[in-house]
Scaffold this active site. Structure first.
Site, short mmCIF file in Angstrom:
data_model
loop_
_atom_site.label_atom_id
_atom_site.label_comp_id
_atom_site.label_asym_id
_atom_site.label_seq_id
_atom_site.Cartn_x
_atom_site.Cartn_y
_atom_site.Cartn_z
N PRO A 1 0.59 -1.30 -0.25
CA PRO A 1 0.15 0.26 -0.34
C PRO A 1 0.82 1.37 -0.22
CG PRO A 1 -0.09 -0.61 2.03
CD PRO A 1 0.14 -1.40 1.28
N ASN A 2 0.40 2.03 -0.90
CA ASN A 2 1.20 3.05 -1.12
C ASN A 2 2.63 3.61 -1.57
OD1 ASN A 2 -1.34 5.20 0.83
ND2 ASN A 2 -0.60 3.55 2.49
N ARG B 1 5.82 11.06 -2.53
CA ARG B 1 5.69 10.89 -1.18
C ARG B 1 6.42 11.46 -0.05
NH1 ARG B 1 4.80 4.37 0.91
NH2 ARG B 1 4.19 4.97 3.16
N TYR C 1 11.16 8.10 1.94
CA TYR C 1 11.39 7.63 0.41
C TYR C 1 12.22 7.75 -1.36
CZ TYR C 1 8.10 5.78 3.75
OH TYR C 1 6.96 4.99 4.52
N ASN D 1 7.52 -5.85 -1.35
CA ASN D 1 7.71 -4.48 0.22
C ASN D 1 6.16 -4.49 0.54
OD1 ASN D 1 8.41 -2.66 1.75
ND2 ASN D 1 9.73 -1.06 0.49
N ALA E 1 3.31 -0.66 4.46
CA ALA E 1 2.91 -1.09 5.63
C ALA E 1 1.61 -2.47 6.89
CB ALA E 1 1.43 0.01 6.56
N GLU F 1 12.35 -9.77 1.43
CA GLU F 1 11.48 -7.97 1.98
C GLU F 1 12.28 -7.24 2.00
OE1 GLU F 1 9.76 -8.73 6.05
OE2 GLU F 1 9.99 -6.46 6.19
N HIS G 1 12.67 -2.64 2.08
CA HIS G 1 11.98 -1.15 2.70
C HIS G 1 13.07 -0.57 1.75
CE1 HIS G 1 9.66 -3.15 4.89
NE2 HIS G 1 10.13 -4.21 5.29
N ARG H 1 13.69 4.01 12.51
CA ARG H 1 12.71 4.76 12.96
C ARG H 1 11.49 4.95 13.65
NH1 ARG H 1 9.74 4.93 7.04
NH2 ARG H 1 8.56 6.38 7.70
C1 DQA Z 1 8.42 0.67 3.52
C2 DQA Z 1 8.01 1.42 4.97
C3 DQA Z 1 6.92 1.08 6.07
O1 DQA Z 1 6.83 0.92 7.73
C4 DQA Z 1 5.85 1.54 5.29
O2 DQA Z 1 4.99 2.59 5.93
C5 DQA Z 1 5.91 2.15 3.83
C6 DQA Z 1 6.90 1.89 3.12
C7 DQA Z 1 9.03 1.09 3.15
O3 DQA Z 1 9.72 1.08 2.14
O4 DQA Z 1 10.66 1.76 3.96
O5 DQA Z 1 4.73 2.33 3.90
O6 DQA Z 1 7.97 -0.59 3.46
#
Ligand code: DQA
Length: 149
Positions: A9-10, A17, A22, A73, A76, A97, A99, A106
């Site tokens: 998501p997102n 964003r 990011y 990835n 959230a 995985e 990020h 964080r």
């Molecule tokens: C994320 C880190 C997560 O905590 C966050 O909710 C994201 C992006 C990252 O790529 O750093 O949406 O997965």
């Protein structure tokens, strides 16, 4: 060899964003870089982005039928989704995985990954490059495990 690339998501908003966290690379640019690397490595990619937990679970289940590895990835959902963790554990495919940010540096709630214990490896804090390192690692792992060329 076919690899599922799953963006949670997102991540469709990358570029706009919270660029301080990011970066300014868009998801389309990340996907283009991944496809170029896949060509070099001679592997096929299925790339999916979804904001919906169930869709991500469905894609992981489908990967058990037609893919040899998963680059994910979970965004959230990393911190909340027992369903995605269980799907990854169930299919038992090599998975990396990713990020973009260093989740361990964080907020407290981001330091816990429900998915990390059921994947092969976690890469975080390398920005968009993390996806490329992750794909290289995954392809090596699958080739070593299965001798697929
Ligand atoms: C994320 C880190 C997560 O905590 C966050 O909710 C994201 C992006 C990252 O790529 O750093 O949406 O997965």
């Amino acid at each position: 060899m076919k690899i599922l690339v799953l963006h949670g998501p997102n991540l469709n908003l990358l570029g706009k964003r919270e660029p301080g966290i990011y970066g300014r690379t868009t998801l389309e640019e990340i996907n283009a870089q991944l496809l170029a690397l896949a060509k070099e490595l001679n592997v096929e990619l299925k790339i999916v982005q979804s904001n919906h937990e169930g869709v991500i679970v469905d894609e992981i289940q489908q990967a058990a039928r037609d893919c040899q590895g998963i680059l994910i990835n979970p965004a959230a959902y990393t911190h909340t989704s027992v369903a995605i963790r269980d799907a990854l554990a169930a299919v038992n495919l090599p998975a990396v995985e990713i990020h973009l940010s260093n989740i361990h540096a964080r907020e407290e709630f981001r330091r816990v990954s429900l998915t990390a214990p059921v994947v092969t490896a976690q890469i975080c804090g390398l920005g968009a490059d993390g996806y490329l390192w992750g794909l290289r690692a995954l392809v090596r792992i699958v080739r070593q495990e299965s001798k697929i060329k």
